[in-house]
Scaffold this motif. Structure first.
Motif, PDB file in Angstrom:
ATOM      1  N   LYS A 120       0.821  -1.206   0.000  1.00 30.72           N
ATOM      2  CA  LYS A 120       0.000   0.000   0.000  1.00 30.72           C
ATOM      3  C   LYS A 120       0.861   1.264   0.000  1.00 30.72           C
ATOM      4  CE  LYS A 120      -3.862  -0.662   2.549  1.00 30.72           C
ATOM      5  NZ  LYS A 120      -4.784  -0.489   3.683  1.00 30.72           N
TER       6      LYS A 120
ATOM      7  N   VAL B 252       1.422   2.430  -3.517  1.00 35.89           N
ATOM      8  CA  VAL B 252       0.283   2.718  -4.391  1.00 35.89           C
ATOM      9  C   VAL B 252       0.293   4.211  -4.733  1.00 35.89           C
ATOM     10  CG1 VAL B 252      -2.241   2.859  -4.490  1.00 35.89           C
ATOM     11  CG2 VAL B 252      -1.145   0.826  -3.545  1.00 35.89           C
TER      12      VAL B 252
ATOM     13  N   ARG C  85      -1.483   7.168  -5.195  1.00 37.04           N
ATOM     14  CA  ARG C  85      -2.825   7.669  -4.875  1.00 37.04           C
ATOM     15  C   ARG C  85      -3.243   8.821  -5.776  1.00 37.04           C
ATOM     16  NH1 ARG C  85      -4.818   6.094   0.759  1.00 37.04           N
ATOM     17  NH2 ARG C  85      -3.403   4.381   1.270  1.00 37.04           N
TER      18      ARG C  85
ATOM     19  N   LEU D 210      -3.077   8.747  -8.978  1.00 34.49           N
ATOM     20  CA  LEU D 210      -3.816   8.105 -10.065  1.00 34.49           C
ATOM     21  C   LEU D 210      -5.218   7.717  -9.603  1.00 34.49           C
ATOM     22  CD1 LEU D 210      -1.065   5.763 -11.577  1.00 34.49           C
ATOM     23  CD2 LEU D 210      -1.848   7.972 -12.457  1.00 34.49           C
ATOM     24  N   ILE D 211      -5.294   7.214  -8.381  1.00 37.93           N
ATOM     25  CA  ILE D 211      -6.612   6.834  -7.846  1.00 37.93           C
ATOM     26  C   ILE D 211      -7.511   8.063  -7.761  1.00 37.93           C
ATOM     27  CG2 ILE D 211      -7.821   6.046  -5.768  1.00 37.93           C
ATOM     28  CD1 ILE D 211      -5.462   4.179  -5.251  1.00 37.93           C
ATOM     29  N   ARG D 212      -6.967   9.159  -7.235  1.00 42.62           N
ATOM     30  CA  ARG D 212      -7.783  10.380  -7.085  1.00 42.62           C
ATOM     31  C   ARG D 212      -8.264  10.874  -8.439  1.00 42.62           C
ATOM     32  NH1 ARG D 212      -3.299  12.440  -3.267  1.00 42.62           N
ATOM     33  NH2 ARG D 212      -3.709  11.086  -1.509  1.00 42.62           N
TER      34      ARG D 212
ATOM     35  N   ASN E 138      -8.831   8.985 -11.072  1.00 40.91           N
ATOM     36  CA  ASN E 138      -9.881   8.066 -11.520  1.00 40.91           C
ATOM     37  C   ASN E 138     -11.188   8.289 -10.777  1.00 40.91           C
ATOM     38  OD1 ASN E 138      -8.339   6.805 -13.468  1.00 40.91           O
ATOM     39  ND2 ASN E 138      -7.670   5.165 -12.125  1.00 40.91           N
ATOM     40  N   LEU E 139     -11.096   8.648  -9.504  1.00 39.65           N
ATOM     41  CA  LEU E 139     -12.319   8.841  -8.727  1.00 39.65           C
ATOM     42  C   LEU E 139     -13.084  10.088  -9.201  1.00 39.65           C
ATOM     43  CD1 LEU E 139     -11.200   7.799  -5.120  1.00 39.65           C
ATOM     44  CD2 LEU E 139     -12.651   6.548  -6.707  1.00 39.65           C
TER      45      LEU E 139
ATOM     46  N   VAL F 255     -18.046   6.219 -14.043  1.00 43.05           N
ATOM     47  CA  VAL F 255     -17.730   4.798 -14.227  1.00 43.05           C
ATOM     48  C   VAL F 255     -17.461   4.507 -15.699  1.00 43.05           C
ATOM     49  CG1 VAL F 255     -18.727   2.492 -14.159  1.00 43.05           C
ATOM     50  CG2 VAL F 255     -18.909   3.971 -12.161  1.00 43.05           C
ATOM     51  N   GLU F 256     -18.289   5.089 -16.562  1.00 47.72           N
ATOM     52  CA  GLU F 256     -18.113   4.850 -17.998  1.00 47.72           C
ATOM     53  C   GLU F 256     -16.760   5.385 -18.473  1.00 47.72           C
ATOM     54  OE1 GLU F 256     -21.812   4.951 -20.231  1.00 47.72           O
ATOM     55  OE2 GLU F 256     -20.747   6.084 -21.773  1.00 47.72           O
TER      56      GLU F 256
ATOM     57  N   ARG G 208     -14.105   5.617 -16.714  1.00 52.37           N
ATOM     58  CA  ARG G 208     -13.045   4.733 -16.199  1.00 52.37           C
ATOM     59  C   ARG G 208     -12.889   3.520 -17.103  1.00 52.37           C
ATOM     60  NH1 ARG G 208     -15.221   4.773  -9.937  1.00 52.37           N
ATOM     61  NH2 ARG G 208     -15.135   7.037  -9.706  1.00 52.37           N
ATOM     62  N   VAL G 209     -14.020   2.938 -17.545  1.00 55.54           N
ATOM     63  CA  VAL G 209     -13.952   1.745 -18.400  1.00 55.54           C
ATOM     64  C   VAL G 209     -13.397   2.116 -19.775  1.00 55.54           C
ATOM     65  CG1 VAL G 209     -15.286  -0.143 -19.425  1.00 55.54           C
ATOM     66  CG2 VAL G 209     -15.800   0.626 -17.111  1.00 55.54           C
ATOM     67  N   GLU G 210     -13.771   3.285 -20.279  1.00 54.18           N
ATOM     68  CA  GLU G 210     -13.231   3.718 -21.576  1.00 54.18           C
ATOM     69  C   GLU G 210     -11.729   3.965 -21.491  1.00 54.18           C
ATOM     70  OE1 GLU G 210     -15.679   6.974 -22.826  1.00 54.18           O
ATOM     71  OE2 GLU G 210     -17.248   5.616 -23.522  1.00 54.18           O
TER      72      GLU G 210
ATOM     73  N   LEU H   7      -9.761   2.326 -19.540  1.00 50.08           N
ATOM     74  CA  LEU H   7      -9.185   0.980 -19.544  1.00 50.08           C
ATOM     75  C   LEU H   7      -9.047   0.463 -20.968  1.00 50.08           C
ATOM     76  CD1 LEU H   7      -8.332  -1.687 -18.130  1.00 50.08           C
ATOM     77  CD2 LEU H   7     -10.751  -2.286 -18.049  1.00 50.08           C
TER      78      LEU H   7
ATOM     79  N   LEU I 158      -6.189   2.137 -22.570  1.00 50.78           N
ATOM     80  CA  LEU I 158      -4.953   1.600 -21.980  1.00 50.78           C
ATOM     81  C   LEU I 158      -4.616   0.256 -22.609  1.00 50.78           C
ATOM     82  CD1 LEU I 158      -2.706   1.804 -19.868  1.00 50.78           C
ATOM     83  CD2 LEU I 158      -4.296   0.902 -18.170  1.00 50.78           C
TER      84      LEU I 158
ATOM     85  N   THR J 166     -11.554  -1.610 -11.950  1.00 54.18           N
ATOM     86  CA  THR J 166     -11.549  -0.390 -12.786  1.00 54.18           C
ATOM     87  C   THR J 166     -12.778   0.449 -12.503  1.00 54.18           C
ATOM     88  OG1 THR J 166     -10.318  -1.452 -14.562  1.00 54.18           O
ATOM     89  CG2 THR J 166     -11.630   0.474 -15.167  1.00 54.18           C
TER      90      THR J 166
ATOM     91  N   GLY K 238     -12.197   2.535  -9.619  1.00 55.98           N
ATOM     92  CA  GLY K 238     -11.148   3.550  -9.695  1.00 55.98           C
ATOM     93  C   GLY K 238      -9.731   3.030  -9.801  1.00 55.98           C
TER      94      GLY K 238
ATOM     95  N   LEU L  77     -24.038   1.704 -17.671  1.00 52.49           N
ATOM     96  CA  LEU L  77     -22.803   1.660 -18.445  1.00 52.49           C
ATOM     97  C   LEU L  77     -23.161   1.522 -19.905  1.00 52.49           C
ATOM     98  CD1 LEU L  77     -19.704   1.363 -17.916  1.00 52.49           C
ATOM     99  CD2 LEU L  77     -20.047  -1.093 -17.908  1.00 52.49           C
ATOM    100  N   TYR L  78     -22.718   2.445 -20.739  1.00 46.23           N
ATOM    101  CA  TYR L  78     -22.991   2.374 -22.183  1.00 46.23           C
ATOM    102  C   TYR L  78     -24.478   2.146 -22.465  1.00 46.23           C
ATOM    103  CZ  TYR L  78     -17.956   1.338 -22.267  1.00 46.23           C
ATOM    104  OH  TYR L  78     -16.591   1.365 -22.092  1.00 46.23           O
TER     105      TYR L  78
ATOM    106  N   ALA M 170      -4.016  -4.106  -1.988  1.00 41.83           N
ATOM    107  CA  ALA M 170      -3.428  -2.853  -1.482  1.00 41.83           C
ATOM    108  C   ALA M 170      -4.029  -1.656  -2.208  1.00 41.83           C
ATOM    109  CB  ALA M 170      -1.911  -2.874  -1.643  1.00 41.83           C
TER     110      ALA M 170
END
Lengths: 62, 161
Positions: free
Chosen positions: A18, A21, A23, A25-27, A29-30, A34-35, A37-39, A41, A44, B27, B30, B118-119, B148
């Motif tokens: 931990k 990690v 953070r 990047l996490i912040r 993403n938050l 949600v959509e 985040r998946v896009e 991915l 990526l 994902t 987050g 989603l979509y 973690a």
């Protein structure tokens, strides 16, 4: 069984991981939906594919 | 490459009952880590097996990593006789899980799942706390690093709340 709001029992290995990690990047993403985040991915994954292709091409030129 | 959008849309529009788990679920919550397959826990009722078979049949599901030519029949009987299937499809890598360690089957996971938009489809995804719980229960070295990050996400979310 642990309640939903109870913290997880600390595990020394997890706690060690931990510390590394990222953070920031996490912040980031938050802040996304949600959509989004998946896009991200999916993009990526495309980038990873392109990196592998470039790596294979470079290897084949040796 | 896995087309997450096409796979989730296909399953949802075919009324397949499933819960997103694994790296894609991470994902959703987050995670910054790359995952290259879609992991879902599917409900093992006869109707749902039929819907799953019908929806994926056009996309040539085959056992990932199996030698070419190994007999594999994509049908309800195969799903009924097995439990977890690691598949390649023409839409990408899809892991069909009848149950997961530390979490159980669809019915056990559903109360701990969140409903996503989603979509333009609706589907279920395992909640963050239960995702952490099942990853801890799996106990694999690679999962500890994942846990973690997930716990860090939980801490960040609670901090912002």
């Amino acid at each position: 069984m642990r309640r939903q709001d109870e913290p997880f029992e600390p595990d020394p290995v997890i706690e060690a991981y931990k510390r590394d990690v990222d953070r920031t990047l996490i912040r980031e993403n938050l802040r996304l939906s949600v959509e989004e985040r998946v896009e991200k991915l999916a993009r990526l994954q495309e980038f990873a594919e392109e990196l592998r292709r470039a790596g294979r091409e470079q290897e084949s030129q040796k | 490459m896995t087309d997450f959008r096409a796979l989730t849309s296909l399953l949802a529009n075919s009324a397949v009952e499933f819960i997103i788990v694994g790296g894609t679920a991470a994902t959703v919550h987050g995670s910054a880590r790359l995952t290259e397959d879609l992991d879902i826990v599917y409900r093992r009722t006869e109707d749902n097996l039929s819907r799953l078979v019908r929806s994926l049949a056009p996309y040539k599901p085959y056992l990932r990593g199996a030698p070419a030519g190994l007999p594999f029949s994509w049908d309800e009987r195969t799903l009924r006789n097995g439990l977890n299937f690691t598949l390649n499809t023409t839409l990408g890598a899809l892991d069909l899980l009848g149950e997961i360690a530390g979490g159980g089957d669809y019915e056990k996971l559903l109360p701990h799942s969140i409903r996503l938009q989603l979509y333009n489809i609706e589907c279920y995804c395992l909640g963050l706390e239960r995702l952490i719980h099942v990853k801890r229960a799996a106990g694999r070295p690679k999962d500890l690093e994942t846990v973690a990050e997930l716990e860090a996400i939980l801490e960040e979310r609670r901090r912002d709340a």
